[in-house]
Design a protein around this motif. Structure first.
Motif, PDB file in Angstrom:
ATOM      1  N   HIS A 133     -54.345  29.234  43.546  1.00 32.23           N
ATOM      2  CA  HIS A 133     -53.782  27.894  43.343  1.00 32.23           C
ATOM      3  C   HIS A 133     -52.864  27.928  42.127  1.00 32.23           C
ATOM      4  CE1 HIS A 133     -56.500  25.304  45.969  1.00 32.23           C
ATOM      5  NE2 HIS A 133     -56.861  26.549  46.174  1.00 32.23           N
ATOM      6  N   LEU A 134     -51.628  27.482  42.337  1.00 29.47           N
ATOM      7  CA  LEU A 134     -50.667  27.462  41.242  1.00 29.47           C
ATOM      8  C   LEU A 134     -50.492  26.042  40.756  1.00 29.47           C
ATOM      9  CD1 LEU A 134     -47.778  29.707  42.595  1.00 29.47           C
ATOM     10  CD2 LEU A 134     -49.590  30.351  41.044  1.00 29.47           C
ATOM     11  N   ALA A 135     -50.504  25.851  39.468  1.00 30.02           N
ATOM     12  CA  ALA A 135     -50.267  24.508  38.924  1.00 30.02           C
ATOM     13  C   ALA A 135     -49.395  24.629  37.697  1.00 30.02           C
ATOM     14  CB  ALA A 135     -51.598  23.840  38.566  1.00 30.02           C
TER      15      ALA A 135
ATOM     16  N   ARG B  27     -60.140  21.697  47.308  1.00 35.46           N
ATOM     17  CA  ARG B  27     -60.178  22.866  46.439  1.00 35.46           C
ATOM     18  C   ARG B  27     -61.496  23.608  46.536  1.00 35.46           C
ATOM     19  NH1 ARG B  27     -58.672  19.944  41.957  1.00 35.46           N
ATOM     20  NH2 ARG B  27     -56.590  19.471  42.661  1.00 35.46           N
TER      21      ARG B  27
END
Lengths: 346, 131
Positions: free
Chosen positions: B1-3, B16
């Protein structure tokens, strides 16, 4: 053949990159195909240019032909020069039938009546543009061929693109000649300058892709946002924010390529706002400051600021208004009213 | 997961899976990057700092463009008891190696390696001359 003409031709040929010399001489058309065949284009440029000069001597070239070669060179390498945009004003009358010969005659007449020693050369191109080269002299000196001014006038438009020589004093004469020749009443300099002539044309003729506000109640599908992340194991947590930025960017900049500008300059004459307790600059005078943005391609870099995470979207309208307002030099003064924000002067 | 920052958007909470490792990427060319990470750290639950957090400093190949001192990042790593890795993403070899290192750490943090826990691994990673 005049020695100065020979030297000028020699120096012009030296400017051309070796691979392009043959093509440019062909475009020039002054030397016959047979003469061009005798030239050896594989030697050093010094020798090539000497040979060209010899051939020109055979044909008795004069300054007119040399100037024509110079226009061809500058048309091909137009982006080496800095261009300014001028707009001519009509008084509102109907434009009479435009005759190119009449234009040239009036232009030459107007310039020559003010200054005897000028070299004026015209060349018409297919995109309805006429290129004018003017080399300036004084009443006592012959024209300096190495510092000419170039004018690109698009027929049937009020726009003129000028790349002036260093001698700024000749600019009023040039403008006067343009107005007289084209039957306009006035001319003003727009605050728009760049090396890329085509981009300047794109901006004033509105040929770049602008985004027209279309009503979309739902956000558009961000189809080609991240084409390389086809791996479904990567999850973008901030997808909605990315899409918002992308959508805002599209609205402001459109989806096509941006015109190429190198600078945006903002001259600030605004008051310095500090904590009143600190009492900095107790004289209530505007704080004069010049902010200059420069980039090899300014508008594309502005467009990529928000997606790269370096600026918040939407960008300041002072930056995004550049193509719409057709200017990249601004003066910002204090707005004299209830809300102490700055505004852009005309 | 990229944030891009923390906290994560709450609308995706239900989608998630369990988080085993948080890697904070700091671009050594951007002071803003370090600030962003420092702000985001406040949103991480304390239990993650027992070996499930790691700092990855990128862009170290471009020595002329450094805006952050490596000292500052190392201090950050010590303050949060988490390892600091340095890499250069523009070089494929280093990129691949770093990815492999992170994957090995992730397997430990996810409990896939019997006999090694996240906490025991991170204490191995700590520099011995600091103690």
């Amino acid at each position: 053949m005049d020695e100065t003409v020979a030297e000028y031709i020699r120096r012009t040929v030296l400017k051309i990159p070796r691979e392009e010399i043959k093509m440019m001489l062909q475009k020039w058309g002054f030397l016959s195909e047979a003469q061009l065949q005798t030239l050896n284009f594989h030697q050093i440029k010094d020798n090539i240019s000497q040979e060209v000069v010899h051939l020109c001597e055979e044909n008795s070239a004069d300054i007119k032909q040399a100037a024509a070669l110079d226009i061809i060179y500058n048309h091909m390498y137009q982006n080496k020069r800095m261009w300014s945009v001028y707009q001519m004003k009509k008084s509102g009358e109907e434009l009479e039938y435009f005759d190119i010969t009449d234009f040239k005659k009036k232009f030459k007449g107007s310039l020559r009546s003010a200054l005897k020693n000028v070299t004026i050369t015209f060349k018409e191109y297919e995109d309805n543009a006429i290129w004018i080269r003017v080399a300036w002299g004084t009443p006592y000196k012959k024209p300096n061929q190495y510092k000419p001014s170039y004018v690109v006038y698009h027929l049937q438009t009020p726009y003129v693109f000028i790349s002036a020589s260093v001698l700024k004093s000749n600019l009023p004469l040039l403008c006067q000649a343009l107005i007289v020749a084209s039957n306009y009443h006035g001319i003003r300099e727009m605050e728009l300058r760049s090396h890329s002539l085509n981009s300047l044309k794109d901006i004033v003729f509105k040929r770049y892709s602008q985004n027209f506000q279309t009503y979309t109640p739902k956000p558009l599908q961000g189809g080609n946002l991240e084409p390389e992340n086809a791996d479904i194991r990567i999850v973008q947590e901030n997808r909605s924010e990315k899409e918002r930025i992308h959508r805002l960017n599209q609205e402001v900049f459109g989806s096509g390529p941006q015109p190429k500008l190198e600078f945006a300059q903002y001259q600030l004459e605004t008051m310095f706002k500090s904590d009143p307790k600190m009492d900095v600059l107790d004289k209530k005078e505007p704080f004069r400051c010049l902010v200059k943005f420069s980039s090899p391609h300014l508008l594309e870099s502005l467009k990529s600021l928000a997606p790269a995470g370096m600026a918040d979207a939407p960008l300041s309208p002072l930056l995004t208004c550049i193509p719409h307002k057709a200017r990249n030099y601004f003066k910002i003064r204090e707005k004299k009213c209830l809300f102490p924000e700055s505004f852009v002067s005309p | 997961h990229l944030a891009t920052s923390l906290p994560l958007p709450s609308e995706r909470d239900h989608l998630r899976p369990r988080i085993d490792l948080v890697v904070f990427m700091i671009d050594i060319k951007s002071k803003y990057s370090l600030k962003n990470v420092e702000t985001s750290l406040a949103h991480v639950d304390a239990s993650f700092f027992l070996g499930k957090v790691c700092f990855l400093v990128t862009g170290v190949g471009r020595v002329n463009a450094c805006s952050i001192e490596t000292n500052a990042v190392c201090k950050l790593g010590e303050a949060y008891c988490s390892p600091v890795l340095f890499c250069e993403l523009e070089l494929e070899g280093i990129r691949v190696t770093t990815a492999q290192r992170l994957l090995r750490m992730l397997r430990i943090c996810a409990g896939h390696i019997p006999g090694v826990s996240a906490l025991s691994f991170v204490s191995l990673m700590r520099k011995s001359y600091d103690d």
